[in-house]
Write an enzyme that holds these catalytic residues in place. Structure first.
Site, PDB file in Angstrom:
ATOM      1  N   CYS A  58       0.838  -1.203   0.000  1.00  0.00           N
ATOM      2  CA  CYS A  58       0.000   0.000   0.000  1.00  0.00           C
ATOM      3  C   CYS A  58       0.868   1.247   0.000  1.00  0.00           C
ATOM      4  CB  CYS A  58      -0.913  -0.015   1.227  1.00  0.00           C
ATOM      5  SG  CYS A  58      -1.993   1.434   1.353  1.00  0.00           S
ATOM      6  N   CYS A  64       0.467   6.229   7.127  1.00  0.00           N
ATOM      7  CA  CYS A  64      -0.812   5.837   7.735  1.00  0.00           C
ATOM      8  C   CYS A  64      -0.582   4.935   8.944  1.00  0.00           C
ATOM      9  CB  CYS A  64      -1.668   5.119   6.694  1.00  0.00           C
ATOM     10  SG  CYS A  64      -3.217   4.444   7.339  1.00  0.00           S
ATOM     11  N   CYS A 141      -6.365   2.285  -0.125  1.00  0.00           N
ATOM     12  CA  CYS A 141      -6.187   1.364   0.995  1.00  0.00           C
ATOM     13  C   CYS A 141      -6.313  -0.083   0.534  1.00  0.00           C
ATOM     14  CB  CYS A 141      -7.220   1.665   2.076  1.00  0.00           C
ATOM     15  SG  CYS A 141      -7.171   0.560   3.506  1.00  0.00           S
ATOM     16  N   PHE A 268     -20.378 -13.376  27.085  1.00  0.00           N
ATOM     17  CA  PHE A 268     -19.978 -12.232  26.257  1.00  0.00           C
ATOM     18  C   PHE A 268     -20.469 -12.502  24.835  1.00  0.00           C
ATOM     19  CE2 PHE A 268     -16.875 -12.595  29.676  1.00  0.00           C
ATOM     20  CZ  PHE A 268     -16.872 -11.314  30.225  1.00  0.00           C
ATOM     21  N   GLU A 288     -24.798 -11.341  27.824  1.00  0.00           N
ATOM     22  CA  GLU A 288     -24.063 -10.196  27.275  1.00  0.00           C
ATOM     23  C   GLU A 288     -24.367  -8.961  28.120  1.00  0.00           C
ATOM     24  OE1 GLU A 288     -22.239  -7.235  25.562  1.00  0.00           O
ATOM     25  OE2 GLU A 288     -21.837  -9.286  24.856  1.00  0.00           O
ATOM     26  N   ASP A 336     -16.079 -15.302  24.847  1.00  0.00           N
ATOM     27  CA  ASP A 336     -15.376 -14.401  23.927  1.00  0.00           C
ATOM     28  C   ASP A 336     -15.276 -13.027  24.585  1.00  0.00           C
ATOM     29  OD1 ASP A 336     -14.232 -13.127  21.779  1.00  0.00           O
ATOM     30  OD2 ASP A 336     -16.027 -13.130  20.529  1.00  0.00           O
ATOM     31  N   CYS A 362      -8.880 -12.159  22.172  1.00  0.00           N
ATOM     32  CA  CYS A 362      -8.193 -11.140  21.369  1.00  0.00           C
ATOM     33  C   CYS A 362      -6.962 -10.621  22.098  1.00  0.00           C
ATOM     34  CB  CYS A 362      -9.141  -9.988  21.029  1.00  0.00           C
ATOM     35  SG  CYS A 362      -9.843  -9.154  22.473  1.00  0.00           S
TER      36      CYS A 362
END
Length: 407
Positions: A58, A64, A141, A268, A288, A336, A362
């Site tokens: 890119c 960026c 992008c 979650f 949740e 999660d 994550c």
């Protein structure tokens, strides 16, 4: 100028030399030169490049801040992300099989938050520059889905009349079955003329839904997401997995881990990414913290066909994790959590001796902490699958299964 040898990458993707000195856009093994500025270098020159260095695909990459690792080969990035997981596990004395890394293809990101502001000549939209509030325009992008790129001119138009030159807009854009789903923050207070202008822009740019600071201005088409056989209309700005490819792998791994479970709890749960597809096999209770998400999940289930019962509960699992007596009716769970992990809820799962768990994470560091607790309570860890939904970034996701032993 001083010269340095890059020894490793940090968790933000910056090269690190002895000191430590942090040097963005470098790779382990490279000899570099630059001007010291505290713990960083300026005016960086690559003296000896790494064999893993490639030409960034890119043209916006150097300025960026949307990507951190386009200068690294795909093989290197996959090895590094695998190593991040291995290191996090090893810090807690955990050894696990780590499967192949799945990297989402270029042009597959289906959600992003764009920055937009007015300028002297009009408006601009894009991502922030690396380590700066400056906005970099990104007309070419390579990260975003082509249909998401259509949001750039919309973000510019929103900035023209929706904010001052001093206050940038945060324009969250998500691809849906109905088109672009747009949620804007940081703009002017709503009034009659602004509402009319926003409705006009939604029509001009063929937006499915447009929200301004959580208030829906117009819904031209339902911004639905497909979770298994269910169609769900999330609240504006609701969480969604970053790519369809990444979501498909996370779901497939979760279904394999929970195969044979007769009643599942989804912790979650969001808007039903896992709960609704899993309900093809077994009843699911979805928990949740955001009530708007549970409402969307429930509506999606009620209009779907061929699913087992799905119940929902709006509950802050950090402050009020499900307790063993509440977990006693389940023989499978998927969790999660956000980056903080789920320390309190994992402790209750272990106390309840829930037979099997699919953990989607994550953050390898908090995952390893929670995994250590499960292993200390008689669980065994299955293969760990690293999912790279955030291509060219330092972000790492994974999914792994835990099974309770008979001891």
């Amino acid at each position: 100028m001083t010269t340095h040898q890059i020894t490793r990458l940090g968790h933000q993707g910056d090269g690190i030399a002895e000191g430590p000195i942090f040097v963005p856009l470098t790779l382990p093994g490279e000899e570099i030169a630059g001007s010291p500025d505290g713990q960083t270098l300026r005016d960086i020159r690559i003296v000896t490049p790494s064999p893993d260095r490639v030409t960034p695909p890119c043209r916006h990459f150097k300025s960026c801040g949307g990507c951190q690792l386009q200068h690294a080969s795909e093989d290197f990035t996959a090895r590094w992300k695998r190593q991040v997981v291995e290191t996090a596990l090893a810090a807690h004395g955990i050894s696990a099989e780590i499967g192949p890394v799945l990297t989402s293809p270029p042009g597959s990101r289906r959600r992003a938050t764009l920055a937009a502001r007015r300028t002297k000549k009009g408006a601009m939209a894009g991502f922030h520059a690396r380590g700066s509030d400056t906005i970099i325009e990104i007309p070419d992008c390579r990260l975003l889905h082509p249909e998401l790129m259509a949001a750039l001119p919309l973000a510019e138009d929103l900035a023209l009349d929706g904010t001052s030159r001093k206050a940038p807009l945060a324009v969250s854009v998500t691809l849906s079955l109905g088109g672009l789903d747009v949620a804007v923050r940081g703009g002017k207070p709503l009034d009659g003329p602004l509402r009319i202008m926003l409705a006009g822009l939604a029509q001009k740019h063929d937006v499915a839904r447009l929200a301004w600071d959580d208030e829906v201005i117009v819904t031209r088409r339902a911004p639905q997401q497909e979770f298994g056989p269910a169609l769900v209309t999330p609240a504006p700005g609701a969480f969604l997995q970053a790519t369809a490819e990444g979501e498909a792998v996370l779901l497939a791994e979760t279904e394999t881990i929970l195969q044979g479970a007769s009643r599942i709890v989804d912790l979650f749960a969001g808007c039903g990414t896992f709960a609704l597809p899993l309900a093809r096999r077994a009843p699911v209770h979805a928990v949740e913290g955001d009530r708007a998400m549970t409402v969307a999940l429930d509506a999606g289930w009620r209009h779907a066909h061929g699913l087992k019962p799905v119940t929902t509960e709006a509950r802050d699992l950090f402050r009020r994790p499900l307790l063993p007596d509440e977990l006693s009716g389940f023989d499978g769970a998927v969790i999660d959590p956000p980056r903080a992990g789920a320390e309190a809820q994992i402790a209750e799962i272990a106390r309840a001796r829930l037979p099997r768990l699919a953990y989607v994470s994550c953050n390898p560091v908090t995952f390893a902490r929670d995994a250590r607790h499960l292993l200390s309570r008689g669980y065994v860890i299955g293969p760990v699958r690293v999912i790279d939904q955030f291509r060219w970034s330092a972000h790492v996701e994974l999914v792994a299964g835990f099974t309770l032993t008979n001891t």
